[in-house]
Structure formats: structure tokens, C-alpha cells
Design an enzyme around this catalytic site. Sequence first.
Site, PDB file in Angstrom:
ATOM      1  N   ASP A 151       0.839  -1.193   0.000  1.00  4.30           N
ATOM      2  CA  ASP A 151       0.000   0.000   0.000  1.00  4.30           C
ATOM      3  C   ASP A 151       0.879   1.251   0.000  1.00  4.30           C
ATOM      4  OD1 ASP A 151      -2.720   1.398   0.806  1.00  4.30           O
ATOM      5  OD2 ASP A 151      -1.226   2.110   2.232  1.00  4.30           O
ATOM      6  N   GLU A 167      -2.067  -5.393  -3.644  1.00  5.49           N
ATOM      7  CA  GLU A 167      -1.142  -4.541  -2.891  1.00  5.49           C
ATOM      8  C   GLU A 167       0.031  -5.368  -2.356  1.00  5.49           C
ATOM      9  OE1 GLU A 167      -3.465  -0.661  -1.241  1.00  5.49           O
ATOM     10  OE2 GLU A 167      -3.535  -2.417   0.063  1.00  5.49           O
TER      11      GLU A 167
END
Lengths: 223, 223
Positions: free
Chosen positions: A42, A114
Site C-alpha cells: 500500500d 497490494e
Amino acid sequence: MTQRGFEKAFGYTFRDRELLQTALTHRSYSSPHNERFEFIGDAVLNAVIARRLFEQFPTLPEGDLSRLRANLVRQDSLHQRALALSLGDYLLLGEGEQKSGGHRRPSILADALEALFGAVWLDAGFDAASEVVLRLYQGVLVQLAPGQEIKDAKTRLQEYLQGRRLALPLYALINTAGEAHEQHFTVSCSIDALRIRSEGSGSTRRAAEQVAAEHALEEVANS
Amino acid sequence: MTQRGFEKAFGYTFRDRELLQTALTHRSYSSPHNERFEFIGDAVLNAVIARRLFEQFPTLPEGDLSRLRANLVRQDSLHQRALALSLGDYLLLGEGEQKSGGHRRPSILADALEALFGAVWLDAGFDAASEVVLRLYQGVLVQLAPGQEIKDAKTRLQEYLQGRRLALPLYALINTAGEAHEQHFTVSCSIDALRIRSEGSGSTRRAAEQVAAEHALEEVANS
């Protein structure tokens, strides 16, 4: 459905195959799983998109850059990209998650994507992760116009066809699977004038149409 | 109070001095100012700290990593670091901001420090920005080390049993599945004295043992 097949679609071959394995492992399956990778993935995604938007829009104020980025990195957007990679086919899920359709759950797919970005960062450094992210986001990034929402795939396809005075695409439901609250839809998108027929699937009919339109746009770009 | 003096404290000499100038310029002073730099600086700071915490705490769950990072990158923490650099002395502020004490305002100082991280990223790349961030955060990062790490499940189980003068658990491999580089191990964990036998699986034998230990700890807690 081998991991090598996934790497081809993803555009990156891992040196350390355990990193790939961990990135594809949901916590319901076993440990180590991908939650810690998701944390750094992320972060690298946010940094790469921030830098790219900064360069793409040299005069756009910070608030607009933030909004553009938020649109690009939200679950929905990651989910679209995960679907285009058929990421669900490669996930390792526990039995319960498998039975309840975890392979198609947007949050699980977005988190795994992610995690994959994080795994590339660990495997080969920031620049390698940046390349992978930018390649996967290339399609949306080139469409971006500052100050306006990112257009979805159906809208972009429609505008492309209208610009060429061609008939609009036809979407048709070709399959529905799963129980009532966990349904899975497959939809076709046909553009007769261009002899293009694509398919897409998703957890709602609308989501499936978006994926089908995304695939049609790819065919348009490659033709 | 020359910019060269600031660079010495900051630990980085800019190749492109306009980047430094912009990073030190508040929007009240002139344009270009540092708000856009702050956007990418915040992103690079978050990524660098995420990666560092990931490596410093190899078994800490994602939620704990997030909390640790939030503490390190919040305004208060940035403000402390800006004060240590006397950053306020080098800021370019409009007259109004100057008179109202803008040089000392935590938000202005924190934002300018983020902008400086962004400027280093632009000037010399991600690794250079990472070095600067880690040097400035070194003091707090080393203090995090001792108490905060969560012990892994096998260690916790062992310490629990030793504290009760019980024999250590026995781990045994009960199944291996999959091909050479995609293996999946299932392991049992037996604690005879407590009549507990748990299982766990994972992509390495060691990982499977951790899961089995975790399950044994759950049984201990429930018994």
C-alpha cells in the site's frame, strides 16, 4: 493457472519465489500470509502514484493530486486491476473462504494486489515496484484529465465509439453462478463494427460489464 | 542562517538548489511554494517508514505496524524533528504569517519537513530520500526496538510451558503436499502434559509449526 502464468500477466518474474508465494497467500490459508506485505505494498503504491501524478500534472494543486490518487488506489480500482490479471485464480485461501467465494471478494483481491506490489519492492527495490505499478495503471493514467473524475471503462469505450460514429457496444449476461448473496456474473461485450467480443466477470452485473469493457478497450488498443 | 547551514543539519546537499528553495517556501510567501512537494514528501516518508518497520519487526502483524507508523509520521513527530533542525529559521513566509509566528507553527514546520523529503526524492531518487528520512528518525526508531516486538507463537508457547515446569511441545511433520517449489506442510504440535494436540500448515515447515503453536496457545487459553 501456474504461478509462472500469473507472472507473465503481472509483468514481473520473482527472483525469490517465496515472496510471490506469500503475496498470494490469504491469512485463512496458512502463515506466512500476505497481510504484512499488503502494508508495505500500500505504501509503495501510494508513493509511486503520488510521484507519477506530480509529474503528469505539473501545476495541479496538492488537494487535486490527493483526490486523483485516492481514486486510483481505492479498493474498487485495485479490484478492477486484479480482475484483469485473473488474480483470484492464483490465490491460496482456506477452505471456508474458498467455499464462500473468497476468490471473487473485492477486498481480498485488492489486498493481494497490494501485497504483490510489496513483494516486488522486497524482491528488487523501489524502481522495480514502480515499473510494475505504472504498467498496470498505464491505461487509467493516460485517461486522466485533471479536475474530473476518472472515467470508468464503459464510459471510455462508449466515447471512443461515438467519436468514430460507430454503434454502441452490446452487453449480454452469459452466466450467473453462486448462491443469492455471493453471486458471480459473466457478461459479454460485443462491438460488431470492430469484430470485437470480450468477456468480463464480477460480483455484480455492472462490475462484470466494466471488466468486459476494459478488455474490449485493450483489444481496441492492440488492433 | 544560510541555506548551506540548513543543509548541513539536514544531512543532504541539494544538486538543484531551486528544489531546496521551493521546499522552504510557504504558500503565503510566493509561488512556487512547497504544497505540491509536501504531497510527494508525505508519500515517500510513509513508504520509507513502512519498509523500515517491516524489517525491524519481522513478526509484527500489519495492524501494529500501521499504529507504529502513524505515531512516527504524525504532525507532532514531524514537528519535533523540524525543531531539532531549527527549520523555522530557514522558512520563507509571507509578512502576515511572519508576524503571527508562522515560523513556530507546528503544522507549517511539519509540512515543510515533508516538502524537504519530497525535494530530496526529486533531486536524487528514492534511496537518497530514504537515507535522509532514516537518519532523522534514527533516534526514535532505535528506541522502538526492545519492548515493542511481539514474540512469535513457538516462543510464547515454550515460555508458557517452562513457566509451569512442563515438558516442551513436540512438533511432528504429518503431511507434505505439492511440487518441489510450491510445497505445503502440515505439522502437529503435542503437549502431552496438557493433553493438547494441535495442527498447523504453511509453505515452510517452520511456518507450519508457528501456526500449530498458535492453535495450541488458543487451546491453552480456552482450557
